[in-house]
Design a protein around this motif. Sequence first.
Motif, short mmCIF file in Angstrom:
data_model
loop_
_atom_site.label_atom_id
_atom_site.label_comp_id
_atom_site.label_asym_id
_atom_site.label_seq_id
_atom_site.Cartn_x
_atom_site.Cartn_y
_atom_site.Cartn_z
N ILE A 49 0.94 -1.28 0.11
CA ILE A 49 0.02 -0.11 -0.01
C ILE A 49 0.78 1.47 -0.12
N LEU A 50 2.07 1.36 0.86
CA LEU A 50 2.86 2.37 0.81
C LEU A 50 3.57 2.71 -0.40
N TYR A 156 11.53 -3.97 -2.65
CA TYR A 156 12.14 -5.02 -1.89
C TYR A 156 11.10 -5.25 -0.52
N LYS A 157 11.02 -4.09 -0.15
CA LYS A 157 10.10 -4.36 1.13
C LYS A 157 8.67 -4.83 0.74
N ALA A 158 8.38 -4.41 -0.25
CA ALA A 158 6.89 -4.88 -0.77
C ALA A 158 6.80 -6.39 -1.13
N PHE A 159 7.89 -6.94 -1.98
CA PHE A 159 7.91 -7.92 -2.71
C PHE A 159 8.77 -9.25 -2.20
N GLY A 160 9.62 -8.82 -1.39
CA GLY A 160 10.87 -9.66 -0.80
C GLY A 160 12.02 -9.60 -1.78
N SER A 174 -2.97 -0.33 -7.34
CA SER A 174 -4.30 -0.95 -7.11
C SER A 174 -4.46 -0.80 -5.63
N GLN A 175 -3.55 -1.49 -4.90
CA GLN A 175 -3.41 -1.41 -3.19
C GLN A 175 -3.82 -0.20 -2.72
N PHE A 176 -3.10 0.78 -3.19
CA PHE A 176 -3.25 2.20 -2.33
C PHE A 176 -4.72 2.76 -2.73
N ARG A 330 -3.36 8.71 5.95
CA ARG A 330 -2.89 7.47 5.54
C ARG A 330 -2.96 7.75 3.74
N TYR A 331 -3.87 8.72 3.32
CA TYR A 331 -3.89 8.73 2.18
C TYR A 331 -3.19 10.00 1.43
N SER A 332 -2.38 10.59 2.31
CA SER A 332 -1.77 11.98 1.99
C SER A 332 -0.51 11.88 1.35
#
Lengths: 339, 228
Positions: A49-50, A156-160, A174-176, A330-332
């Motif tokens: 999301i980030l 890296y943080k999101a997908f390893g 999409s996630q965001f 969280r959306y800013s």
Amino acid sequence: MKKTVVLLIIIGLVVSAYKKIGSYELIVPNNWPKPVYDFNRNPLTSEKILLGRVLFYDPILSKDNTISCSSCHSQFSAFTHIDHPLSHGIDNQIGKRNSPALMNLAWNSSFMWDGAVNHLDMQALAPISNTVEMNETIGHVVEKLQQSPIYPQLFYKAFGDSIITGERLLKSISQFMLTLVSCHSKYDSVQQKKASFTTQEKNGYQLFKKNCSSCHKEPFFTNDQFENNGLQVDTSLKDIGRMMVTQDSANYLQFRVPKLRNIQYSYPYMHDGRFAKLKQVLDHYTNGVVRYKNLSKLLLKTINLTSNEKVDLIAFLYTLSDTAFIFDKRYSYPRDILH
Amino acid sequence: MIPTRKHLYLLLFGLICTGLVQAQGTLSFHPCYGKDFLQLTDSGYQSKDKDSITISLFRFYVSGIELWNDGKRVWEEKNYHLINASDTSTFKISLSNIYTINYNKIIFNLGIDSTTNVSGAMGGDLDPMKGMYWAWQSGYINVKLEGTSPLCKTRNNGFEFHLGGYHTPVNALQTIELPLKSSDKIEVFIDLKQLLTNIDLSKTNQLMSPSKEAVELSRKLSKVFEIR
């Protein structure tokens, strides 16, 4: 301690009439239907999301690094482009349509005013490659992200691993977008019996249910369909709406029925932003509807509203404003990552 | 001669080798122009005929590969393969574990099925960054074929065919069935000369979105896939 917190959250959910979607904290009212978006194919995580949020705000998606998604979708206007009837993009070029407000997107079965996009994941491709919006290619965006000082780490943080692909890029955006849930308006509080409408709002709600709610169906205030709502054709734009996509004359001048939540913030109105004020929108429905052959069946019966009734109806529409959504941090803009 | 233990070992070794060689079957695609192989260089492919056709880009998706034997499906895979005429490494597809199977027909799709078309972002050959996805209107481009012909009264005499569409009545997906003579390597030749001389390039030269014409051209293209 942890257990107590979890228990408290669960109790909180039960008491507050909200439910959770998936493993991530996507909290929505209990009576909302099952989302259309298949979260199993793209399970939400805070890291993805980030990443999606950073991408949403980063002009790196455009050819000359000037236009981001947020250029036409700003949070303070419920993620649309206010003040401009038609949204503008790269090199100050003007598009053909008014950018829609973004919210509750997991319940859309298609996207764009004409439904040309069939899945939220694929939505971002359209503005990225449109020559008057971002004028880029997804392949080149991926190259730019690979060379950026921040993205390999975020991927890296999101997908390893730090591999950047089109699929990962699109799914993160999409996630965001999926987290952009608006469900804390006064209307929602009234539904949950935590607040009550004023007499004027109550009257407006009755008028709304009588005249508007077949198309603008609760709780999203849209029926997720396309209708010809009798707008005079703008001869300079010659926009035929959904017929462009289907090549079928039955879809002439049909446009998506827009969601009405946060409508107070997301002016101007209609696919081409022709109406600056809600009053003009209501005047169109009472006096301006052009009787096309394929006019929406729901508009065949003339809508009659007195000017006082219009005022009441607008008072009700304002109860759909969700300030928690407009100011949700969280959306800013992610200023700790993008400078 | 009475078989000795040594002979048996040799026989066994032989069997294992055959097994190993055939364990990974291959399906190869050979883009051609008439009898010639189409080899795209930076300047594209120039036909040796008098028709002066050049081809600068030819890419297509192959999916849903199945092997059949006497009316029964004996093997299938669910992968999606992008074949790119300018990259010979994409011509060969490995078909795993087909060594014990007899088959006399291959069936595959030219293009991407409608379910995959509506299922969101995907990776590998289906990644939209491969340039085979429409942006303004969702959907995979099953086939891209671009080049020039003096018959095309267009800018630089160009023709551009981007064939796709997954909705009826403009569903461009084609299923191709080819009988196989032997169960060896499967080699499929695509003769673009047959296609391009079978259409009126002076009239049909720009297809960039789902349409009846795109379905028709996809059908014609599917007919020039052949086993030689």
